[in-house]
Design an enzyme around this catalytic site. Structure first.
Site, PDB file in Angstrom:
ATOM      1  N   PHE A   1       1.588   9.314  -1.459  1.00  0.00           N
ATOM      2  CA  PHE A   1       1.491   8.627  -2.827  1.00  0.00           C
ATOM      3  C   PHE A   1       0.114   7.644  -2.366  1.00  0.00           C
ATOM      4  O   PHE A   1      -0.160   7.678  -1.283  1.00  0.00           O
ATOM      5  CB  PHE A   1       2.403   7.640  -3.540  1.00  0.00           C
ATOM      6  CG  PHE A   1       2.947   6.675  -2.454  1.00  0.00           C
ATOM      7  CD1 PHE A   1       2.524   5.262  -2.282  1.00  0.00           C
ATOM      8  CD2 PHE A   1       4.169   6.789  -1.515  1.00  0.00           C
ATOM      9  CE1 PHE A   1       3.053   4.332  -1.518  1.00  0.00           C
ATOM     10  CE2 PHE A   1       4.691   6.001  -0.543  1.00  0.00           C
ATOM     11  CZ  PHE A   1       4.014   4.758  -0.695  1.00  0.00           C
TER      12      PHE A   1
ATOM     13  N   HIS B   1       1.375   2.337   8.895  1.00  0.00           N
ATOM     14  CA  HIS B   1       1.265   1.228   8.925  1.00  0.00           C
ATOM     15  C   HIS B   1       2.478   0.516   8.707  1.00  0.00           C
ATOM     16  O   HIS B   1       3.028  -0.384   9.083  1.00  0.00           O
ATOM     17  CB  HIS B   1       0.070   0.759   8.015  1.00  0.00           C
ATOM     18  CG  HIS B   1      -0.107   1.225   6.744  1.00  0.00           C
ATOM     19  ND1 HIS B   1       0.333   2.890   6.237  1.00  0.00           N
ATOM     20  CD2 HIS B   1       0.021   0.936   5.331  1.00  0.00           C
ATOM     21  CE1 HIS B   1       0.497   2.911   5.274  1.00  0.00           C
ATOM     22  NE2 HIS B   1       0.159   1.710   4.599  1.00  0.00           N
ATOM     23  N   ARG B   2       3.334   1.260   7.690  1.00  0.00           N
ATOM     24  CA  ARG B   2       4.577   0.644   7.131  1.00  0.00           C
ATOM     25  C   ARG B   2       5.518   0.823   8.328  1.00  0.00           C
ATOM     26  O   ARG B   2       6.339  -0.131   8.424  1.00  0.00           O
ATOM     27  CB  ARG B   2       4.966   1.612   5.788  1.00  0.00           C
ATOM     28  CG  ARG B   2       6.188   0.838   5.125  1.00  0.00           C
ATOM     29  CD  ARG B   2       6.448   1.225   3.659  1.00  0.00           C
ATOM     30  NE  ARG B   2       5.250   0.948   3.197  1.00  0.00           N
ATOM     31  CZ  ARG B   2       4.310   1.586   2.164  1.00  0.00           C
ATOM     32  NH1 ARG B   2       4.582   2.820   2.621  1.00  0.00           N
ATOM     33  NH2 ARG B   2       3.440   1.064   1.604  1.00  0.00           N
TER      34      ARG B   2
ATOM     35  N   ASP C   1       3.043  -5.337   0.688  1.00  0.00           N
ATOM     36  CA  ASP C   1       1.733  -5.330   0.163  1.00  0.00           C
ATOM     37  C   ASP C   1       0.842  -4.720   1.139  1.00  0.00           C
ATOM     38  O   ASP C   1       0.690  -4.900   2.306  1.00  0.00           O
ATOM     39  CB  ASP C   1       1.241  -6.676  -0.138  1.00  0.00           C
ATOM     40  CG  ASP C   1       0.246  -6.725  -1.127  1.00  0.00           C
ATOM     41  OD1 ASP C   1       0.399  -6.226  -2.336  1.00  0.00           O
ATOM     42  OD2 ASP C   1      -1.084  -7.076  -0.913  1.00  0.00           O
TER      43      ASP C   1
ATOM     44  N   GLU D   1       2.501 -11.349 -11.292  1.00  0.00           N
ATOM     45  CA  GLU D   1       1.172 -11.284 -11.266  1.00  0.00           C
ATOM     46  C   GLU D   1       0.781 -11.603  -9.789  1.00  0.00           C
ATOM     47  O   GLU D   1       1.294 -12.706  -9.200  1.00  0.00           O
ATOM     48  CB  GLU D   1       0.583 -12.345 -12.065  1.00  0.00           C
ATOM     49  CG  GLU D   1      -1.012 -12.243 -11.986  1.00  0.00           C
ATOM     50  CD  GLU D   1      -1.804 -13.278 -13.070  1.00  0.00           C
ATOM     51  OE1 GLU D   1      -2.947 -13.282 -12.863  1.00  0.00           O
ATOM     52  OE2 GLU D   1      -1.019 -13.774 -13.544  1.00  0.00           O
TER      53      GLU D   1
ATOM     54  N   HIS E   1       8.144  -0.980  -8.344  1.00  0.00           N
ATOM     55  CA  HIS E   1       8.339  -0.207  -9.497  1.00  0.00           C
ATOM     56  C   HIS E   1       7.908   1.262  -8.928  1.00  0.00           C
ATOM     57  O   HIS E   1       7.764   2.145  -9.735  1.00  0.00           O
ATOM     58  CB  HIS E   1       7.842  -0.580 -10.515  1.00  0.00           C
ATOM     59  CG  HIS E   1       8.297  -1.815 -11.347  1.00  0.00           C
ATOM     60  ND1 HIS E   1       8.385  -3.117 -10.651  1.00  0.00           N
ATOM     61  CD2 HIS E   1       9.154  -1.938 -12.426  1.00  0.00           C
ATOM     62  CE1 HIS E   1       9.118  -3.823 -11.488  1.00  0.00           C
ATOM     63  NE2 HIS E   1       9.545  -3.153 -12.442  1.00  0.00           N
ATOM     64  N   ASN E   2       7.414   1.378  -7.850  1.00  0.00           N
ATOM     65  CA  ASN E   2       6.882   2.675  -7.142  1.00  0.00           C
ATOM     66  C   ASN E   2       7.836   3.421  -6.552  1.00  0.00           C
ATOM     67  O   ASN E   2       8.614   3.035  -5.400  1.00  0.00           O
ATOM     68  CB  ASN E   2       5.794   2.334  -6.203  1.00  0.00           C
ATOM     69  CG  ASN E   2       4.985   3.334  -5.734  1.00  0.00           C
ATOM     70  OD1 ASN E   2       5.529   4.648  -5.210  1.00  0.00           O
ATOM     71  ND2 ASN E   2       3.675   3.324  -5.444  1.00  0.00           N
TER      72      ASN E   2
ATOM     73  N   GLY F   1       7.634   6.198  -4.856  1.00  0.00           N
ATOM     74  CA  GLY F   1       7.213   6.716  -3.558  1.00  0.00           C
ATOM     75  C   GLY F   1       7.606   5.662  -2.381  1.00  0.00           C
ATOM     76  O   GLY F   1       8.087   5.930  -1.376  1.00  0.00           O
TER      77      GLY F   1
END
EC number: 3.6.1.66
Length: 209
Positions: free
Chosen positions: A166, A194-195, A75, A46, A15-16, A18
């Site tokens: 972000f 890192h991504r 993540d 969750e 939901h981000n 960026g």
């Protein structure tokens, strides 16, 4: 053999905005249409995992099942050497949820300040080395999954600098640079983050010859 991605549409389990922009840019060369879980109105599951991989898989499977499309979840987090690797998998939790004009968000300045405060408690000569980790997970509605991991080393810098990026980007100076991730041009950041490291591994396996 890992399952190969063969769709032109991919749900990004976030939901981000960026994060969606970064991932969409990295996948653009392959002609893949990226839709976010937020755009589709999917709930955020969750995150009960204790590792980046566990949480990425939780999000990817939830989005794939709800949308009936392949889903990619990331993540990622910041680990600080002098803090024993914290905040690590709890990176987002250190940015407590706030409410801005009716929309839930996270107070990243608060989170960055927490890290700085804990480092200052250890004195002026504290080790400020840190690293960003990223785990990417692709899940299919049928239950198949693949995972890729990336990392970039750097230094925790204070005060925050830059308006791009972000999360903790304004305080992270990657090795060999003197600007934070939030000061770097997005295209430059995409090459060394890192991504990007995790995506290079994903692309090699999923789109390589």
């Amino acid at each position: 053999m890992a399952r190969k991605f063969d769709s032109k549409r991919l749900v990004i389990a976030t939901h981000n905005a960026g994060k969606l922009r970064e991932i969409s840019a990295l996948l653009a060369p392959f002609g893949i249409e990226c839709l976010s879980a937020g755009q589709l109105g999917l709930p955020e599951p969750e995150e009960t995992g204790t590792t980046f991989a566990e949480n990425a898989l939780i999000k990817a499977h939830a989005a794939a099942k709800a949308s009936q499309l392949p889903a990619l979840a990331d993540d990622s987090g910041l680990s600080v050497t002098a803090l024993g690797g914290r905040p690590g998998v709890y990176t987002a939790d250190w940015a407590e949820r706030q409410w801005f004009e009716g929309d839930p968000g996270r107070d990243w300045y608060m989170a960055m300040g927490k890290v700085e405060g804990l480092l200052c408690e250890q004195g002026d000569d504290v080790d400020r080395s840190c690293w960003f980790s990223c785990t990417l997970a692709i899940a299919w509605p049928e239950g198949d999954e693949v995972v890729y991991e990336g990392r970039v080393n750097g230094t925790f810098s204070w005060p925050p600098r830059g308006t791009m990026g972000f999360g903790y980007d304004p305080v992270f100076v990657p090795e060999g640079r003197d600007m934070t991730f939030a000061q770097l041009d997005p295209e430059e950041k995409h090459k060394i983050s890192h991504r990007a490291d995790a995506f290079a591994k994903l692309v090699a396996e999923q789109f390589g010859s």
